[in-house]
Design a protein around this motif. Structure first.
Motif, short mmCIF file in Angstrom:
data_model
loop_
_atom_site.label_atom_id
_atom_site.label_comp_id
_atom_site.label_asym_id
_atom_site.label_seq_id
_atom_site.Cartn_x
_atom_site.Cartn_y
_atom_site.Cartn_z
N PRO A 497 -20.73 11.88 -7.59
CA PRO A 497 -20.62 11.15 -6.75
C PRO A 497 -21.62 9.53 -6.71
CG PRO A 497 -22.31 12.44 -6.00
CD PRO A 497 -21.70 12.50 -6.97
N VAL A 498 -20.63 8.65 -5.93
CA VAL A 498 -21.39 7.37 -6.31
C VAL A 498 -21.66 6.90 -4.68
CG1 VAL A 498 -20.38 4.22 -5.75
CG2 VAL A 498 -19.27 6.22 -6.87
N THR A 499 -23.45 6.63 -4.51
CA THR A 499 -24.19 6.55 -3.84
C THR A 499 -24.96 5.03 -3.88
OG1 THR A 499 -25.79 6.97 -2.82
CG2 THR A 499 -26.40 7.62 -4.68
N ALA A 500 -26.12 4.48 -3.39
CA ALA A 500 -27.06 3.35 -3.39
C ALA A 500 -27.42 3.56 -2.37
CB ALA A 500 -25.72 2.28 -2.48
N ASN A 501 -28.82 2.55 -2.60
CA ASN A 501 -29.94 2.75 -1.47
C ASN A 501 -30.21 1.32 -0.57
OD1 ASN A 501 -32.82 3.48 -0.82
ND2 ASN A 501 -33.93 1.38 -1.76
N LEU A 502 -30.01 1.53 0.65
CA LEU A 502 -29.76 0.87 2.00
C LEU A 502 -30.42 0.94 2.91
CD1 LEU A 502 -27.45 2.24 3.76
CD2 LEU A 502 -26.16 1.86 1.85
N ASP A 514 -20.42 7.70 -1.81
CA ASP A 514 -20.05 9.04 -1.43
C ASP A 514 -21.12 10.14 -0.46
OD1 ASP A 514 -17.11 9.33 -2.66
OD2 ASP A 514 -18.38 8.96 -4.35
N VAL A 515 -22.08 9.12 -0.92
CA VAL A 515 -22.89 9.67 -0.29
C VAL A 515 -23.65 8.12 0.39
CG1 VAL A 515 -25.26 11.05 -0.22
CG2 VAL A 515 -23.63 11.45 -1.98
N VAL A 516 -24.51 8.18 2.01
CA VAL A 516 -24.93 7.13 2.08
C VAL A 516 -26.71 7.38 1.85
CG1 VAL A 516 -25.50 5.37 3.67
CG2 VAL A 516 -23.09 6.33 3.62
N GLY A 517 -27.07 6.23 1.11
CA GLY A 517 -28.38 6.26 0.93
C GLY A 517 -29.54 5.12 2.12
N PHE A 518 -30.72 6.17 2.18
CA PHE A 518 -30.91 5.28 2.94
C PHE A 518 -32.70 4.75 2.26
CE2 PHE A 518 -28.66 6.00 7.65
CZ PHE A 518 -28.63 4.93 7.26
N SER A 519 -32.64 4.10 3.01
CA SER A 519 -33.92 3.58 2.49
C SER A 519 -35.49 3.30 3.45
CB SER A 519 -34.34 1.61 1.65
OG SER A 519 -34.94 1.68 0.63
N TYR A 520 -36.03 4.50 3.77
CA TYR A 520 -36.93 4.25 4.87
C TYR A 520 -36.42 4.22 5.94
CZ TYR A 520 -39.77 2.40 0.47
OH TYR A 520 -40.41 2.69 -0.61
N GLN A 521 -35.39 5.15 6.21
CA GLN A 521 -35.10 4.71 7.47
C GLN A 521 -34.97 6.13 7.90
OE1 GLN A 521 -34.12 2.43 9.41
NE2 GLN A 521 -35.47 0.97 7.78
N PRO A 533 -19.68 9.67 12.00
CA PRO A 533 -19.84 11.45 11.66
C PRO A 533 -19.08 12.08 10.74
CG PRO A 533 -17.72 11.09 13.59
CD PRO A 533 -19.01 9.67 13.11
N ASN A 534 -18.18 11.52 10.04
CA ASN A 534 -17.83 10.98 8.27
C ASN A 534 -18.25 11.20 7.47
OD1 ASN A 534 -15.65 12.71 9.48
ND2 ASN A 534 -14.72 10.86 10.30
N LYS A 535 -19.68 10.31 7.23
CA LYS A 535 -20.74 10.26 6.38
C LYS A 535 -21.13 11.40 5.41
CE LYS A 535 -18.59 5.66 4.71
NZ LYS A 535 -17.90 6.27 3.18
N LEU A 536 -21.78 11.40 4.71
CA LEU A 536 -22.92 11.85 4.39
C LEU A 536 -24.02 10.69 4.10
CD1 LEU A 536 -24.13 14.62 3.17
CD2 LEU A 536 -23.36 14.11 0.64
N PHE A 537 -24.84 11.17 4.00
CA PHE A 537 -26.46 10.76 4.62
C PHE A 537 -27.36 10.65 3.71
CE2 PHE A 537 -24.37 9.29 8.76
CZ PHE A 537 -23.72 8.45 8.43
N THR A 538 -28.44 10.61 3.01
CA THR A 538 -29.68 11.10 2.36
C THR A 538 -30.50 10.00 2.08
OG1 THR A 538 -30.07 12.55 0.83
CG2 THR A 538 -28.55 10.36 0.23
#
Length: 833
Positions: A497-502, A514-521, A533-538
Motif C-alpha cells: 500500500p501507499v501511505t503517508a504521515n499526516l 491506501d493507508v492513512v498514517g496519522f502523526s500524533y493524532q 468509513p471506507n478509509k484505513l487509519f493507522t
C-alpha cells in the motif's frame, strides 16, 4: 535425471563464477579533498597527488568538530564541498562488456565524470543512481579516473543531520552486452499458504549486440540452506538493441514463510544462457510472505493479525555519522529487537540497501519513506513552513519537480524485492508547507488549547471542506501532487500500500493513499472512521506513551505505532547548544539502553518483566501524596509521553525525595528498600503502566519484585561507592579482515564491588595496539560535543564507547585498554582473521 543433475551442478558453478565477476567492491583506494568554493571543476581529471586517501563509505561532516557557530538543525556540524577521485584499471575484457558504476547514496548535489567526460548528476542525497561507463572507459591499459563533485554547501538543507559525501557503498558492475540490467528483477509472491506458494518473477533482459539473440532464461529458487527447491527454463528471442521483460511463475512446496519472528529468506538465481553457455547470472534475495490490510480489522502478515510495534529512525548512528558500518546497525537493531520492536519507519527518506538487507535478515517490517519535502520547502531550523529564504537551507524542493519521479522510481527498483518493506510512504508531514492548510484542519486555531497533538477536530468534515474550497487558487495543490506520486508508486509495485504521515484529512491528500498514517493524532481515529468509513487509519508517528499503544489494543483496525524515536539522532536542535540532537526514547547516541527501552519491553515482549528507574521528585512533573506515598502526576501530559529520562541508579542525597518508577507487565509489584517493604502498586491504578513510589533516599538496595510462585521476577538497584576501575567489554572478540567488520568496546566505571557507577565521570584514553582502525568514541549524551574522531572521551553516566574497524587483509591480535587518573582497566583482546 542425470542430465538434470549435471545441469544443476553447472548452474551452481556458473552462479558462483558470475557472482564474483558481475559485481566488484568499489569502496577502496579513493582520493578526497575539501574545496573552498562551489564552482564545478574543469580540466578534469584533477591532480589529486596531495589529496587524502579515504575508503568509502565516507562522511566528511562527522570528522569535524562541533561548533556553536553552525546550525543546530543539522547537529552543529559543517557541510561544504568535496571532491573524490578513484584511479582504476578497466575490468578484464572490458572492451567486449558493459561496465556500470552504482552509487547507493551521495549527499548531495553530486556530479560524476569518468576520464573528464560528464556522466550525469544526482541532486537527491538519498536516492541510488548508476551510470554506464562503457563508452568512456579506457581499455588500453592506462588508468581510468572517476571524479565525483559533491556540493553540500547548503548544509542546513534538512531538519536533521544528513552527513556529507559518498556515505554509502559503491559497486562496479561488469556484464555481457546481453544481460539483466541493474535492478532488473521483480519477485512477488501473489499466492501464499503453508502448503504451497506461487513465486512470480519479472526479469528484464537487455541485448546490446547488433544481432538478435535467442536466449534461454534458466531460473531456480534456493532456500536459506542453499538447496534448490524449484527450477524453470524459458526460451525467448530479443531483438538487437532491445530490452524485454520475461514473466515466470514457479511453485514452492511447503514454503518457509518470512515473518518478524522467523525471517526465512530465499534466493532467485537467474541465468541468461545462449547456445548452452551462461552469459549472465543475477541473484535476487526475497522472502515468501503475504500482506493484507483491512480497513476494519487491521494488518495481517501471512494471514495472521499482526501488531506493528515500530520506531522511527533517522539514518545517522552517532560517532560514524551517516557512513554507518553494517555491524553498527546490526548491534542497534538487535537491541531494539530484544525490546520488542518489529518495525522501522525510515524517517524521512530512503535508507541504504545494506540497512534493508539487515531488516530482511533480522525480521523487521519497514515503512519505506521517500520524501520530507515536495512542492514547497520546510523551515529547517524551526520545523514548520518556511519563514525565511536562506542559501544554506535550500533543500530538495529545488529539485522535486524535475527529479521527483526519477528519485522515487530508482529507490523502488532497488528496494521492492525486500520482504521487509511492507509500505511505501510518499511523504512526511507535508501539509503545513501548503499555504492555508493549517487553517483548513482547524488544529492550529486559537481556540485549540495545548497544541495540535492528539486532538479531536473541533470542526466538522463539511466545515473543513468549506475552508479548503475557500482557499485562493495556487500553483501547487497537495492532493494533485499526492495522486501523481501514488500513481508512480503503483506503476512500480501494486503489492504494497501507499501511505503517508499526516495530521488531518482536510486537504484531499488522503484520497491518494491506501493507508492513512496519522502523526500524533490518536484521538482522531474514531472521528476519522465515522466521517471516512471506507478509509484505513493507522499511526505512523507517535509520542511513545501508553496512550498511543492502548489506541491500537482498543482499535485493532489501527494496527501500528511508530514511536518518535527509537534511537537518538543528531539535528533538530536549533538554539539548543550544546544539545546537538533529539533525545528519543529507547537508545541513546551510542546505542546504550535508556529507561524507555525497559518500559517498551514491558509492553511489547510477552514475558514477565520488571525494571527500576529513579528520578528526583523535584522537577519530575509529579507530586507526593503524603498519606499514600504515591506519585501523583501534575498533568495528563506527564503520563502521555514516555519518561525515558529516568536514571538507572540509586545514588542520591540522604533523605532526598525520589520518584521510583517500575515499568512492568505484572499486575502487582512490591517495592523493597533494604529488605523493608514499601508497599505494592497495581497496574489497575496506573493508566500509563508505570508503577511509582515516592521514596526518601536511603543508601542500600532497592528491589522491585513481582510474579507468582515459581515465576517470580525482580529488578535490583544498589547504591555504589566511588569508582575504582574501568571495566571494558566487547561485543565481538573476532573480526573478519575485510575492511568493514567492527567491534564495540564499552567502558564502564565500577566501584570496589564491581557495581556500575553511573553518577561519576572520568576522562578516558583508549590505547589500541594492533592493525585496526579507530573509528571514534562517544558517550551517548545529547550534550556531548567532544570530537568523535578521537581516542579520548569524558564518560557520561560513567560510560563510553570505542568503535574499531578491521583493516583489509590485516590480521593479528588487537590489545585494547583504557586509562584514567587513579583508575585501572582490564585488557580486551580482539583477533582479526
Amino acid at each position: 535425471m542425470r542430465r538434470l543433475g549435471l545441469l544443476l551442478m553447472l548452474l551452481v558453478w556458473c552462479n558462483s563464477f558470475y557472482a564474483q565477476e558481475r559485481t566488484q567492491d568499489f569502496n577502496f583506494n579513493w582520493k578526497f579533498t575539501l574545496v573552498e568554493d562551489t564552482k564545478t571543476p574543469t580540466n578534469l581529471p584533477l591532480d589529486d597527488t596531495k589529496w587524502r586517501d579515504v575508503r568509502l563509505p565516507h562522511d566528511w561532516s562527522v570528522e569535524a568538530s562541533f561548533s556553536e557557530d553552525l546550525d543546530g538543525a543539522t547537529g552543529y556540524l559543517p557541510g561544504g564541498v568535496g571532491i573524490y577521485q578513484k584511479h582504476f584499471d578497466a575490468p578484464t575484457d572490458a572492451e567486449s562488456k558493459n561496465v556500470f558504476v552504482l552509487f547507493d547514496g551521495v549527499y548531495n548535489n553530486a556530479t560524476f565524470w569518468l576520464n573528464g567526460k560528464l556522466l550525469g548528476e544526482n541532486p537527491y542525497g538519498y536516492s541510488p543512481t548508476y551510470f554506464d561507463l562503457t563508452e568512456v572507459l579506457k581499455t588500453d591499459g592506462t588508468k581510468n579516473i572517476l571524479t565525483v563533485h559533491v556540493d553540500h554547501s547548503r548544509y542546513v538543507d534538512s531538519r536533521w543531520y544528513t552527513g556529507s559525501g559518498i556515505y554509502r557503498h559503491v559497486k562496479l558492475i561488469t556484464v555481457d552486452k546481453l544481460h539483466i540490467p541493474i535492478w532488473g528483477t521483480f519477485v512477488t509472491t501473489p499466492e501464499v499458504s503453508t502448503e504451497v506458494a506461487t513465486v512470480q518473477i519479472q526479469t528484464k533482459i537487455k541485448n546490446g549486440y547488433s544481432k538478435n539473440q535467442n536466449v534461454t532464461l534458466i531460473t531456480k529458487i534456493i532456500d536459506n540452506e542453499g538447496k534448490t527447491v524449484t527450477l524453470q527454463e524459458k526460451e525467448t528471442k530479443i531483438g538487437s538493441g532491445k530490452e524485454i521483460e520475461v514473466l515466470q511463475s514457479l511453485q514452492v512446496a511447503n514454503p518457509k514463510l518470512w515473518d518478524t519472528e522467523n525471517p526465512n529468506l530465499y534466493k532467485v538465481i537467474t541465468n541468461v544462457s545462449v547456445k548452452g553457455k551462461v552469459i549472465d547470472t543475477y541473484t535476487t534475495p526475497f522472502g515468501i510472505r503475504s500482506l493484507l490490510f483491512d480497513k476494519d480489522k487491521g494488518f495481517f502478515l501471512n494471514g495472521k493479525p499482526t501488531y506493528v510495534k515500530g520506531v522511527c529512525l533517522h539514518h545517522d548512528a552517532g560517532l560514524v555519522g551517516a557512513a554507518v558500518p553494517k555491524g553498527v546497525w546490526e548491534r542497534r537493531l538487535q537491541i531494539l529487537k530484544e525490546g520488542g520492536v518489529n518495525a522501522i519507519r525510515t524517517s524521512h527518506n530512503p535508507f541504504s540497501e545494506e540497512f534493508l538487507d539487515l531488516c530482511d535478515e533480522m525480521g523487521f517490517l519497514v515503512q519505506n519513506e521517500i520524501f520530507d519535502e515536495m512542492d514547497n520547502p520546510k523551515d529547517k531550523q524551526h520545523n514548520m513552513n518556511e519563514k525565511s529564504v536562506q542559501y544554506i537551507t535550500r533543500g530538495y524542493t529545488e529539485h522535486f519537480q524535475k527529479w521527483g519521479e526519477s528519485d522515487l522510481k530508482r529507490t523502488m527498483l532497488r528496494d521492492r524485492n525486500h520482504p521487509s518493506v511492507f509500505q511505501w510512504s510518499i511523504g512526511n508531514e507535508i501539509e503545513w508547507t501548503y499555504e492555508g492548510y493549517k487553517h483548513v484542519s482547524g488544529l492550529w486555531d486559537p481556540e485549540v488549547k495545548g497544541g495540535y497533538w492528539n486532538k479531536i477536530p473541533h470542526l466538522t468534515k463539511e466545515e473543513m471542506i468549506a475552508r479548503y474550497n475557500a482557499l485562493p487558487d495556487r500553483k501547487f495543490k497537495l492532493a494533485e501532487t499526492a495522486k501523481r506520486l501514488s500513481k508512480w508508486v503503483k506503476e512500480m509495485d501494486q503489492t504494497r500500500p501507499v501511505t503517508a504521515n499526516l495530521t488531518s484529512l482536510a486537504s484531499g491528500y488522503a484520497d491518494a493513499l491506501d493507508v492513512v498514517g496519522f502523526s500524533y493524532q490518536t484521538n482522531q481515529y474514531h472521528w476519522s472512521k465515522k466521517n471516512y468509513p471506507n478509509k484505513l487509519f493507522t499511526g505512523t508517528e507517535n509520542s511513545g506513551g501508553w496512550q498511543d499503544w492502548n489506541s491500537i489494543i482498543e482499535n485493532p483496525m489501527v494496527f501500528s505505532m511508530f514511536m518518535w524515536t527509537g534511537i537518538d539522532y543528531m539535528g533538530e536542535a536549533t538554539n539548543k547548544w550544546p544539545q546537538k540532537g533529539w533525545d528519543g526514547d529507547l537508545l541513546d547516541f551510542a546505542g546504550f539502553k535508556k529507561q524507555g527501552w525497559y518500559y517498551f519491553k514491558s509492553i511489547w515482549v510477552n514475558k514477565p518483566h520488571v525494571s527500576i528507574g529513579t528520578t528526583p521528585l523535584e522537577g519530575s512533573g509529579f507530586e507526593s501524596d503524603s498519606l499514600s506515598g504515591k506519585a501523583v502526576a501534575s498533568s495528563k501530559k506527564v503520563l502521555n509521553w514516555n519518561n525515558s529520562k529516568a536514571n538507572m541508579h540509586w545514588n542520591y542525597k540522604p533523605g532526598e525525595l525520589v520518584v521510583v518508577e517500575v515499568p512492568t507487565n505484572n499486575h502487582v509489584v512490591e517495592l523493597f528498600l533494604n529488605n523493608r517493604s514499601l508497599g505494592s502498586r497495581s497496574l489497575s491504578d496506573n493508566p500509563d503502566r508505570i508503577l511509582r513510589w515516592v521514596v526518601p533516599f536511603e543508601a542500600g538496595t532497592l528491589t522491585a519484585r513481582a510474579g507468582f510462585e515459581g515465576q517470580e521476577v525482580e529488578s535490583v538497584l544498589k547504591t555504589t561507592s566511588a569508582a575504582v576501575a574501568i571495566k571494558l567489554s566487547v561485543d565481538k572478540t573476532t573480526l573478519n579482515s575485510d575492511g568493514y567488520d567492527v567491534a564495540h568496546i564499552i567502558a564502564q566505571l565500577v566501584d570496589k564491588d564491581g557495581l556500575e557507577v553511573k553518577t561519576e565521570n572520568a576522562e578516558l584514553t583508549f590505547n589500541v595496539d594492533g592493525n585496526v582502525k579507530v573509528l571514534g568514541v562517544d558517550n551517548g549524551s545529547k550534550d556531548n560535543i567532544q570530537d568523535f574522531q578521537s581516542n579520548k572521551i569524558i564518560t557520561s553516566k560513567g560510560k563510553a564507547l570505542l568503535l574499531v574497524q578491521a583493516l583489509k587483509h590485516k590480521t593479528g591480535k588487537i590489545n585494547i585498554k583504557a586509562k584514567a587518573a587513579n583508575l585501572k582497566s582490564n585488557l580486551v583482546v580482539i583477533q582479526v582473521e
